[in-house]
Scaffold this motif. Structure first.
Motif, PDB file in Angstrom:
ATOM      1  N   ASN A 176      57.191 111.687  53.083  1.00  2.00           N
ATOM      2  CA  ASN A 176      57.982 111.592  51.901  1.00  2.00           C
ATOM      3  C   ASN A 176      58.053 110.691  50.773  1.00  2.00           C
ATOM      4  OD1 ASN A 176      59.023 110.079  54.081  1.00  2.00           O
ATOM      5  ND2 ASN A 176      60.912 110.173  53.666  1.00  2.00           N
ATOM      6  N   LEU A 177      56.980 110.115  50.703  1.00  3.96           N
ATOM      7  CA  LEU A 177      56.475 109.258  49.506  1.00  3.96           C
ATOM      8  C   LEU A 177      55.524 109.796  48.692  1.00  3.96           C
ATOM      9  CD1 LEU A 177      56.972 106.496  48.242  1.00  3.96           C
ATOM     10  CD2 LEU A 177      55.432 105.604  49.771  1.00  3.96           C
ATOM     11  N   VAL A 178      55.903 109.465  47.392  1.00  2.34           N
ATOM     12  CA  VAL A 178      54.899 110.043  46.465  1.00  2.34           C
ATOM     13  C   VAL A 178      54.744 108.861  45.442  1.00  2.34           C
ATOM     14  CG1 VAL A 178      54.293 111.563  44.295  1.00  2.34           C
ATOM     15  CG2 VAL A 178      55.716 112.291  46.297  1.00  2.34           C
ATOM     16  N   LEU A 179      53.579 108.342  45.030  1.00  2.00           N
ATOM     17  CA  LEU A 179      53.289 106.964  44.322  1.00  2.00           C
ATOM     18  C   LEU A 179      52.302 107.534  43.150  1.00  2.00           C
ATOM     19  CD1 LEU A 179      51.921 104.561  47.291  1.00  2.00           C
ATOM     20  CD2 LEU A 179      54.200 104.454  46.517  1.00  2.00           C
ATOM     21  N   VAL A 180      53.107 107.106  42.128  1.00  7.44           N
ATOM     22  CA  VAL A 180      52.476 107.310  40.901  1.00  7.44           C
ATOM     23  C   VAL A 180      51.972 106.105  40.134  1.00  7.44           C
ATOM     24  CG1 VAL A 180      52.624 108.480  38.617  1.00  7.44           C
ATOM     25  CG2 VAL A 180      53.924 109.388  40.657  1.00  7.44           C
ATOM     26  N   ASP A 181      50.690 105.898  39.818  1.00  2.33           N
ATOM     27  CA  ASP A 181      50.448 104.677  39.000  1.00  2.33           C
ATOM     28  C   ASP A 181      49.955 105.239  37.512  1.00  2.33           C
ATOM     29  OD1 ASP A 181      47.918 105.536  39.717  1.00  2.33           O
ATOM     30  OD2 ASP A 181      46.952 103.614  39.680  1.00  2.33           O
ATOM     31  N   VAL A 182      50.470 104.325  36.476  1.00  4.99           N
ATOM     32  CA  VAL A 182      49.861 104.307  35.035  1.00  4.99           C
ATOM     33  C   VAL A 182      48.734 103.397  35.054  1.00  4.99           C
ATOM     34  CG1 VAL A 182      52.060 104.839  34.272  1.00  4.99           C
ATOM     35  CG2 VAL A 182      51.410 102.641  34.356  1.00  4.99           C
ATOM     36  N   VAL A 183      47.655 104.024  34.219  1.00  2.73           N
ATOM     37  CA  VAL A 183      46.518 103.146  33.991  1.00  2.73           C
ATOM     38  C   VAL A 183      46.957 102.055  33.133  1.00  2.73           C
ATOM     39  CG1 VAL A 183      44.441 103.133  32.841  1.00  2.73           C
ATOM     40  CG2 VAL A 183      44.806 104.878  34.430  1.00  2.73           C
ATOM     41  N   CYS A 184      46.881 100.921  33.215  1.00  4.30           N
ATOM     42  CA  CYS A 184      47.373  99.796  32.329  1.00  4.30           C
ATOM     43  C   CYS A 184      46.267  98.911  31.948  1.00  4.30           C
ATOM     44  CB  CYS A 184      48.511  99.068  33.005  1.00  4.30           C
ATOM     45  SG  CYS A 184      48.405  98.224  34.380  1.00  4.30           S
ATOM     46  N   ARG A 185      46.255  98.574  30.665  1.00  2.43           N
ATOM     47  CA  ARG A 185      45.090  97.726  29.883  1.00  2.43           C
ATOM     48  C   ARG A 185      45.655  96.195  30.510  1.00  2.43           C
ATOM     49  NH1 ARG A 185      45.435  95.268  25.279  1.00  2.43           N
ATOM     50  NH2 ARG A 185      43.683  96.123  24.553  1.00  2.43           N
ATOM     51  N   ALA A 186      46.742  95.895  30.519  1.00  2.00           N
ATOM     52  CA  ALA A 186      47.536  94.534  31.006  1.00  2.00           C
ATOM     53  C   ALA A 186      48.853  94.755  30.859  1.00  2.00           C
ATOM     54  CB  ALA A 186      46.824  93.567  30.218  1.00  2.00           C
ATOM     55  N   VAL A 187      49.856  93.713  31.441  1.00  2.00           N
ATOM     56  CA  VAL A 187      50.931  93.576  31.214  1.00  2.00           C
ATOM     57  C   VAL A 187      51.462  92.243  30.433  1.00  2.00           C
ATOM     58  CG1 VAL A 187      52.160  95.157  32.715  1.00  2.00           C
ATOM     59  CG2 VAL A 187      51.480  92.969  33.493  1.00  2.00           C
ATOM     60  N   PRO A 188      52.171  92.165  29.349  1.00  2.00           N
ATOM     61  CA  PRO A 188      52.495  91.098  28.539  1.00  2.00           C
ATOM     62  C   PRO A 188      53.780  90.234  29.199  1.00  2.00           C
ATOM     63  CG  PRO A 188      52.301  93.021  26.983  1.00  2.00           C
ATOM     64  CD  PRO A 188      52.512  93.373  28.374  1.00  2.00           C
ATOM     65  N   SER A 189      53.987  89.159  28.649  1.00  2.00           N
ATOM     66  CA  SER A 189      54.861  88.098  29.378  1.00  2.00           C
ATOM     67  C   SER A 189      56.622  88.531  28.802  1.00  2.00           C
ATOM     68  CB  SER A 189      54.665  86.728  28.783  1.00  2.00           C
ATOM     69  OG  SER A 189      55.854  86.116  28.660  1.00  2.00           O
ATOM     70  N   PRO A 190      57.129  88.753  29.939  1.00  2.00           N
ATOM     71  CA  PRO A 190      58.610  88.840  29.470  1.00  2.00           C
ATOM     72  C   PRO A 190      59.226  87.769  28.600  1.00  2.00           C
ATOM     73  CG  PRO A 190      58.188  89.119  32.039  1.00  2.00           C
ATOM     74  CD  PRO A 190      56.986  88.661  31.285  1.00  2.00           C
ATOM     75  N   LEU A 191      58.593  86.520  28.722  1.00  2.00           N
ATOM     76  CA  LEU A 191      59.175  85.608  27.705  1.00  2.00           C
ATOM     77  C   LEU A 191      58.886  85.805  26.285  1.00  2.00           C
ATOM     78  CD1 LEU A 191      60.241  82.508  27.276  1.00  2.00           C
ATOM     79  CD2 LEU A 191      57.880  81.756  27.549  1.00  2.00           C
ATOM     80  N   VAL A 192      57.387  86.236  26.100  1.00  2.00           N
ATOM     81  CA  VAL A 192      57.357  86.588  24.683  1.00  2.00           C
ATOM     82  C   VAL A 192      58.179  87.698  24.279  1.00  2.00           C
ATOM     83  CG1 VAL A 192      55.278  87.306  23.099  1.00  2.00           C
ATOM     84  CG2 VAL A 192      54.640  85.504  25.059  1.00  2.00           C
ATOM     85  N   TRP A 193      58.299  88.692  25.073  1.00  2.00           N
ATOM     86  CA  TRP A 193      59.166  89.806  24.807  1.00  2.00           C
ATOM     87  C   TRP A 193      60.576  89.306  24.370  1.00  2.00           C
ATOM     88  CZ3 TRP A 193      60.040  94.227  22.361  1.00  2.00           C
ATOM     89  CH2 TRP A 193      61.201  94.905  22.759  1.00  2.00           C
ATOM     90  N   ARG A 194      61.281  88.384  25.189  1.00  2.00           N
ATOM     91  CA  ARG A 194      62.342  87.951  24.680  1.00  2.00           C
ATOM     92  C   ARG A 194      62.474  87.136  23.330  1.00  2.00           C
ATOM     93  NH1 ARG A 194      62.935  86.349  30.574  1.00  2.00           N
ATOM     94  NH2 ARG A 194      62.293  84.314  30.036  1.00  2.00           N
ATOM     95  N   LYS A 195      61.376  86.583  23.279  1.00  2.00           N
ATOM     96  CA  LYS A 195      61.428  85.760  21.941  1.00  2.00           C
ATOM     97  C   LYS A 195      61.306  86.673  20.968  1.00  2.00           C
ATOM     98  CE  LYS A 195      60.363  81.266  20.499  1.00  2.00           C
ATOM     99  NZ  LYS A 195      60.778  80.138  21.227  1.00  2.00           N
ATOM    100  N   TYR A 196      60.479  87.943  20.966  1.00  2.00           N
ATOM    101  CA  TYR A 196      60.508  88.905  19.880  1.00  2.00           C
ATOM    102  C   TYR A 196      61.681  89.871  19.637  1.00  2.00           C
ATOM    103  CZ  TYR A 196      58.997  93.265  17.523  1.00  2.00           C
ATOM    104  OH  TYR A 196      58.859  94.411  16.584  1.00  2.00           O
ATOM    105  N   LEU A 197      62.424  89.746  20.823  1.00  2.00           N
ATOM    106  CA  LEU A 197      63.754  90.339  20.727  1.00  2.00           C
ATOM    107  C   LEU A 197      64.673  89.728  19.957  1.00  2.00           C
ATOM    108  CD1 LEU A 197      64.833  92.084  24.112  1.00  2.00           C
ATOM    109  CD2 LEU A 197      65.255  93.018  22.015  1.00  2.00           C
ATOM    110  N   THR A 198      64.695  88.315  20.401  1.00  2.00           N
ATOM    111  CA  THR A 198      65.641  87.398  19.446  1.00  2.00           C
ATOM    112  C   THR A 198      65.353  87.587  17.915  1.00  2.00           C
ATOM    113  OG1 THR A 198      65.570  85.791  21.262  1.00  2.00           O
ATOM    114  CG2 THR A 198      66.386  84.898  19.428  1.00  2.00           C
TER     115      THR A 198
END
Ligand SMILES: Cc1cc2nc3c(=O)[nH]c(=O)nc-3n(C[C@H](O)[C@H](O)[C@H](O)COP(=O)(O)OP(=O)(O)OC[C@H]3O[C@@H](n4cnc5c(N)ncnc54)[C@H](O)[C@@H]3O)c2cc1C
Ligand code: SF4
Ligand code: SF4
Ligand code: SF4
Length: 399
Positions: A176-198
């Motif tokens: 009853n489990l289905v796993l789906v992955d996205v092909v990802c080039r990389a994941v950026p930093s949450p800190l950099v994202w928060r800075k950009y959001l500010t």
């Protein structure tokens, strides 16, 4: 007990923290904003489970029987909100129709990216569109296990390392489990994202929604958009990959997780049931799909995945394509990104300069950028954007 000698040895999946029988592993953010396990050593009983479940330490290469497809969700509105062809929404709808629950990356109320379970079709919009920030899985691995043991149908989506981490944590197969992955080039930093959001929150009040991969200018020229609660178009933000400083940071590989530069999950044989990614060159497979509204490429890696795609293809636009042709030369699938040589300095500055200064310093709006932006918009209007983009890609040999 797990030991991380280099930061690249941990992809932040949380499997170790979730499995620890003594609850002595806590995921904590480092100075770059990425989560790593911290162990309370005096509580540890040396059971070794944390090492056993770590996907980086236990890299897999199991041969799979694969099929590949191009896929478009039948609803154009859903496709417009999705990153590529809305394949993920179609899979999620199938699971919810069966009374199941679907896990994936969403924004919380403060625009942090976290994993969450959703079991109502009306809420599926929260998953749509790639979030170019590493997602915090929170307690979802434990929730998944609880749901599976109650015999509930569960779908979990995420990056390939998250999927392998979850699979190791569960340590057995569930029908009853289905796993789906996205092909990802990389994941950026949450800190950099928060800075950009500010930075953006100062300029844009009443934010309704943010899209990293909006199709405001069409699928081929994606942009970061910030929509306004009053639907005031003058107060919206739409900026393309050549101009927006956050997208430029992402695509220049300056703020990715260290494990992404040495990614062990870029391979043909994936541990998920279904893999999804973009298809910018859909005309290569079938010209009738080429409407600039987005197409997903889908790969099934198990009988379960294959059966789901066969089922959902009845109500959507789906066509089987040749595996070699679908994957050949696709860098994000096989090759880790290269570290930007300014990465260390960039993170020093992220911690020391204010948000405006840091993005202006690394990603200034130079004449070259302005010319590229105007050229792209002009080419879009005149209808020659697509052919020129193709020539550009051939010259640069990139995805
Ligand atoms: C960080 C990242 C980088 C990517 N890089 C590439 C690339 O280089 N080349 C390429 O072809 N495709 C890439 N993709 C995949 C692509 O962007 C789409 O996710 C894919 O085409 C599926 O689109 P869709 O229209 O079916 O679904 P959508 O509805 O747009 O996608 C939603 C799915 O993405 C998942 N997701 C969104 N953000 C995250 C996140 N931060 N972490 C984990 N899961 C997330 C959701 O859980 C959901 O399963 C990337 C995705 C992400 C998240
Ligand atoms: S060895 Fe066992 S007890 Fe110690 S940190 Fe790892 S999982 Fe926890
Ligand atoms: S990759 Fe996952 S399991 Fe391994 S150390 Fe990091 S968080 Fe723990
Ligand atoms: S690039 Fe590799 S390590 Fe980085 S998030 Fe994707 S699968 Fe994980």
């Amino acid at each position: 007990m797990i030991e991380i000698k280099k930061k690249s040895e941990c992809c932040g999946c949380t499997a170790c923290a979730n499995i620890c029988p003594k609850n002595c592993i806590e995921m904590r953010e480092d100075e770059e904003g990425f989560l790593y396990p911290h162990i309370e050593k005096d509580k540890c009983i040396n059971c070794g489970l944390c090492e056993k479940v770590c996907p980086v330490k236990n890299a897999k290469e199991n041969k799979k029987e694969k099929h590949t497809y191009i896929f478009q969700h039948k609803d154009d509105k859903i496709r417009r909100q999705s990153t590529s062809g809305g394949a993920f929404t179609a899979i999620a709808e199938y699971i919810i129709d069966k009374g199941g629950i679907v896990y994936g990356a969403i924004f919380d109320d403060d625009y942090n990216v976290i994993h969450k379970g959703i079991d109502k079709k009306d809420d599926l919009y929260k998953f749509r569109n790639s979030k170019y920030v590493q997602s915090n899985p929170k307690s979802t691995f434990k929730e998944v296990k609880e749901n599976l043991e109650k015999n509930r149908y569960v779908c979990y989506s995420g990056t390939s390392c998250e999927i392998e981490g979850l699979k190791n944590y569960l340590s057995k197969d569930y029908d009853n489990l289905v796993l789906v992955d996205v092909v990802c080039r990389a994941v950026p930093s949450p800190l950099v994202w928060r800075k950009y959001l500010t930075l953006r929150k100062k300029q844009y009040k009443n934010i309704k929604y943010i899209m990293f991969r909006d199709k405001y200018y069409g699928y081929k020229y994606s942009n970061l958009s910030i929509y306004n609660k009053n639907n005031d178009r003058k107060k919206e933000y739409h900026s393309g990959v050549e101009s927006d400083p956050y997208l430029r940071a992402f695509f220049s590989n300056i703020c990715d997780r260290p494990s992404c530069y040495e990614c062990k999950f870029k391979k043909d044989n994936r541990e998920s049931d279904i893999t999804i990614w973009d298809c910018f060159d859909v005309e290569k497979f079938d010209k009738s799909f080429d409407d600039d509204k987005g197409t997903s490429r889908v790969m099934t890696n198990s009988k379960k995945g294959e059966q789901i795609i066969k089922e959902i293809s009845k109500n959507n636009n789906c066509e089987e394509i040749d595996f070699e042709k679908a994957t050949k030369g696709f860098l994000a699938m096989y090759q880790p990104v290269k570290t930007n040589e300014k990465r260390d300095k960039f993170f020093d500055d992220i911690n020391n300069l204010d948000e405006e200064e840091v993005f202006r310093k690394y990603f200034p709006d130079t004449y070259k950028v302005k010319i590229e932006r105007n050229a792209r918009k002009f080419l879009l209007k005149t209808g020659v954007y697509k052919p020129l983009l193709k020539i550009g890609k051939l010259i640069r040999k990139r995805d």
